[in-house]
Design a protein around this motif. Structure first.
Motif, mmCIF file in Angstrom:
data_model
loop_
_atom_site.group_PDB
_atom_site.id
_atom_site.type_symbol
_atom_site.label_atom_id
_atom_site.label_comp_id
_atom_site.label_asym_id
_atom_site.label_seq_id
_atom_site.Cartn_x
_atom_site.Cartn_y
_atom_site.Cartn_z
ATOM 1 N N ILE A 38 0.853 -1.191 0.000
ATOM 2 C CA ILE A 38 0.000 0.000 0.000
ATOM 3 C C ILE A 38 0.884 1.234 0.000
ATOM 4 C CG2 ILE A 38 -1.798 1.250 1.231
ATOM 5 C CD1 ILE A 38 -2.643 -1.379 2.497
ATOM 6 N N PRO A 39 0.710 2.137 -0.968
ATOM 7 C CA PRO A 39 1.535 3.352 -0.994
ATOM 8 C C PRO A 39 1.266 4.244 0.208
ATOM 9 C CG PRO A 39 0.440 2.980 -3.103
ATOM 10 C CD PRO A 39 -0.177 2.044 -2.123
ATOM 11 N N THR A 40 2.287 4.953 0.656
ATOM 12 C CA THR A 40 2.169 5.893 1.765
ATOM 13 C C THR A 40 2.618 7.268 1.290
ATOM 14 O OG1 THR A 40 2.585 4.176 3.407
ATOM 15 C CG2 THR A 40 2.907 6.452 4.102
ATOM 16 N N PRO A 41 1.731 8.260 1.254
ATOM 17 C CA PRO A 41 2.113 9.590 0.773
ATOM 18 C C PRO A 41 3.171 10.221 1.672
ATOM 19 C CG PRO A 41 -0.272 9.347 0.883
ATOM 20 C CD PRO A 41 0.309 8.182 1.610
ATOM 21 N N THR A 42 4.012 11.066 1.078
ATOM 22 C CA THR A 42 5.018 11.817 1.818
ATOM 23 C C THR A 42 4.758 13.311 1.659
ATOM 24 O OG1 THR A 42 6.477 11.701 -0.107
ATOM 25 C CG2 THR A 42 6.764 10.023 1.595
ATOM 26 N N ARG A 43 5.506 14.108 2.412
ATOM 27 C CA ARG A 43 5.237 15.540 2.470
ATOM 28 C C ARG A 43 5.543 16.257 1.157
ATOM 29 N NH1 ARG A 43 4.674 17.576 7.660
ATOM 30 N NH2 ARG A 43 5.358 19.615 6.930
ATOM 31 N N ASP A 44 6.409 15.721 0.330
ATOM 32 C CA ASP A 44 6.737 16.380 -0.930
ATOM 33 C C ASP A 44 5.909 15.851 -2.101
ATOM 34 O OD1 ASP A 44 7.828 13.883 -0.932
ATOM 35 O OD2 ASP A 44 9.748 14.487 -1.822
ATOM 36 N N MET A 45 4.830 15.175 -1.811
ATOM 37 C CA MET A 45 3.979 14.631 -2.868
ATOM 38 C C MET A 45 3.268 15.752 -3.617
ATOM 39 S SD MET A 45 0.735 12.024 -2.529
ATOM 40 C CE MET A 45 1.728 10.544 -2.529
ATOM 41 N N THR A 46 3.237 15.652 -4.935
ATOM 42 C CA THR A 46 2.502 16.619 -5.745
ATOM 43 C C THR A 46 1.018 16.263 -5.765
ATOM 44 O OG1 THR A 46 2.804 15.379 -7.792
ATOM 45 C CG2 THR A 46 4.529 16.969 -7.194
ATOM 46 N N LEU A 47 0.218 17.201 -6.198
ATOM 47 C CA LEU A 47 -1.215 16.943 -6.285
ATOM 48 C C LEU A 47 -1.512 15.848 -7.310
ATOM 49 C CD1 LEU A 47 -2.839 20.480 -6.011
ATOM 50 C CD2 LEU A 47 -3.293 18.511 -4.553
ATOM 51 N N GLY A 48 -0.746 15.826 -8.386
ATOM 52 C CA GLY A 48 -0.952 14.771 -9.368
ATOM 53 C C GLY A 48 -0.726 13.392 -8.777
ATOM 54 N N MET A 127 -6.070 15.062 4.657
ATOM 55 C CA MET A 127 -5.894 15.490 6.045
ATOM 56 C C MET A 127 -5.947 14.303 6.999
ATOM 57 S SD MET A 127 -8.178 19.005 5.970
ATOM 58 C CE MET A 127 -7.930 19.325 7.707
ATOM 59 N N ALA A 128 -6.569 13.209 6.562
ATOM 60 C CA ALA A 128 -6.627 12.020 7.415
ATOM 61 C C ALA A 128 -5.357 11.187 7.322
ATOM 62 C CB ALA A 128 -7.837 11.162 7.035
ATOM 63 N N GLU A 129 -4.521 11.460 6.335
ATOM 64 C CA GLU A 129 -3.267 10.728 6.180
ATOM 65 C C GLU A 129 -2.164 11.399 7.006
ATOM 66 O OE1 GLU A 129 -2.827 7.980 4.445
ATOM 67 O OE2 GLU A 129 -4.779 7.852 3.440
ATOM 68 N N ASP A 130 -1.152 10.652 7.288
ATOM 69 C CA ASP A 130 -0.051 11.155 8.119
ATOM 70 C C ASP A 130 1.010 11.825 7.234
ATOM 71 O OD1 ASP A 130 1.568 11.688 10.252
ATOM 72 O OD2 ASP A 130 2.450 9.673 10.333
ATOM 73 N N ILE A 131 0.613 12.951 6.603
ATOM 74 C CA ILE A 131 1.548 13.656 5.726
ATOM 75 C C ILE A 131 1.693 15.129 6.098
ATOM 76 C CG2 ILE A 131 1.268 12.117 3.759
ATOM 77 C CD1 ILE A 131 -0.774 13.987 2.628
ATOM 78 N N GLY A 132 1.013 15.577 7.140
ATOM 79 C CA GLY A 132 1.206 16.933 7.632
ATOM 80 C C GLY A 132 0.251 17.968 7.097
ATOM 81 N N LEU A 133 -0.749 17.590 6.299
ATOM 82 C CA LEU A 133 -1.708 18.566 5.796
ATOM 83 C C LEU A 133 -2.700 18.915 6.901
ATOM 84 C CD1 LEU A 133 -2.538 20.104 3.211
ATOM 85 C CD2 LEU A 133 -4.185 18.267 2.771
#
Length: 377
Positions: A38-48, A127-133
């Motif tokens: 399962i992919p995990t988003p990071t803080r430098d992820m683009t909107l795309g 916002m529910a993911e652990d990426i800092g948004l």
């Protein structure tokens, strides 16, 4: 640790906590996700990149196929070309407002508002993911657009339409259900004979026919409150019996002459000449042809539901009963009785509407704007 990204790459990510146990728990959760692929988003992820993850891992598994298609189209056509390269955590109100304003100028205000709603839904999930948004900037941008849901017809216009439909199309019974019960087109196309009790005059709305990939399938309704038994108006019984006989006659003729015929295992009420379940798009085209032939102009896709509500208001039916007939999800707490039996007030309201559209002579006094109807009468 290193975690997989939606684009197939691997990036380093840190797990934080107030103490060692909390940090270790979050680290193990990330490891479990990584081991499961399962992919995990990071803080430098683009909107795309986030759109790809959101559509594949959030929208598709948990929402309907129709909702996934609507969101995917909005992302592909409007959001990704304008906001795809932007880093999600760095997206500001100023940049978003400029992009939405440009979209409104190039397309329309309604298109821009729809794209903004899709973006807001995706950022709420982020916002529910652990990426800092920590905030949804889409909620800070507004688009002024018309909220008109389409015109509605009065009793005279509905009667003119049904009179024309009786002469013009074999799907007249379907149009009766649209007019008298305010059903959605997809719900009418998904109606099965097992959902219709002609003797006791009750129908159960339990599924809808939607396009999925190359074909169409029956899918569950969006909310439990949409699944409800409704009283069948008296004038619908004979046309529905005729529909059942028509389907049987078409099948016998096709088998006798060697023409193609598709035996419907689900026994849908409304089928085409080859036995295929009727599609909502085809029913919509039929509506437009009948309306144009009756001199009523183009009908909005949601116009029949709005017209049904308008006629019930004309009959001074209580708003709670109107919402029960139209099965709006916002009044779920007031519709618990549908799980047990029909509401007597709902039966009475449908009976009044059925009686209104059975009396053409009494409608002449209501037609104050259409001399054409008076001349035809």
């Amino acid at each position: 640790m290193y975690v997989p990204q939606p684009d197939g790459t691997v990036k380093r990510k840190f797990a934080y906590g107030k103490d060692y146990d909390e940090a270790d728990r979050r680290r193990r959760e990330l490891l479990d996700r990584a081991q499961s692929g399962i992919p995990t988003p990071t803080r430098d992820m683009t909107l795309g990149q986030w759109f790809d993850y959101w559509l594949a891992c959030v929208v598709k598994p948990h929402l309907s196929a129709g909702t996934h298609k609507v969101y995917s189209d909005a992302v592909r056509l409007h959001l990704r070309p304008r906001l795809g390269p932007a880093v999600m955590l760095k997206l500001g109100v100023k940049d978003l407002r400029a992009a939405i304003k440009l979209l409104a100028e190039e397309k329309s205000a309604k298109t821009a508002r729809h794209a903004l709603r899709v973006l807001s839904a995706s950022l709420t999930a982020a916002m529910a993911e652990d990426i800092g948004l920590t905030r949804n900037v889409a909620k800070l941008v507004t688009v002024r657009a018309s909220t008109d849901s389409g015109k509605s017809w009065g009793p005279v216009q509905v009667l003119r339409f049904l009179t024309e439909a009786r002469r013009r199309t074999v799907y007249y019974p379907a149009l009766l259900l649209l007019s008298l019960l305010g059903l959605r087109r997809a719900e009418v196309c998904g109606l099965r004979w097992e959902n219709v009790d002609l003797d006791n005059r009750v129908i159960w709305v339990e599924q809808q026919r939607q396009r999925s990939g190359p074909g169409t399938i029956d899918v569950e309704l969006k909310t439990d409150t949409s699944k409800a038994p409704l009283p069948l108006p008296a004038q619908c019984v004979a046309p529905l019996r005729w529909t059942r006989m028509r389907t049987a006659a078409l099948r016998e003729r096709a088998l006798a002459t060697g023409r193609p015929w598709w035996d419907d295992p689900d026994r849908h009420v409304f089928v085409t000449r080859t036995g295929q379940p009727l599609q909502a798009e085809c029913l919509y085209q039929t509506i437009q042809r009948v309306a144009s032939s009756a001199g009523l102009g183009k009908m909005n896709p949601k116009g029949f539901r709005k017209s049904c509500g308008t006629l019930l208001v004309h009959l001074k039916v209580h708003p709670r009963i109107i919402k029960a007939i139209l099965r709006h999800s916002r009044i779920a707490t007031s519709l618990d009785i549908y799980a047990e039996a029909l509401d007597p007030d709902v039966i009475a309201a449908i009976g009044q509407l059925d009686g209104l559209l059975r009396q053409p002579a009494t409608l002449r006094s209501l037609d104050t704007d259409s001399p054409r109807v008076e001349a035809r009468d």
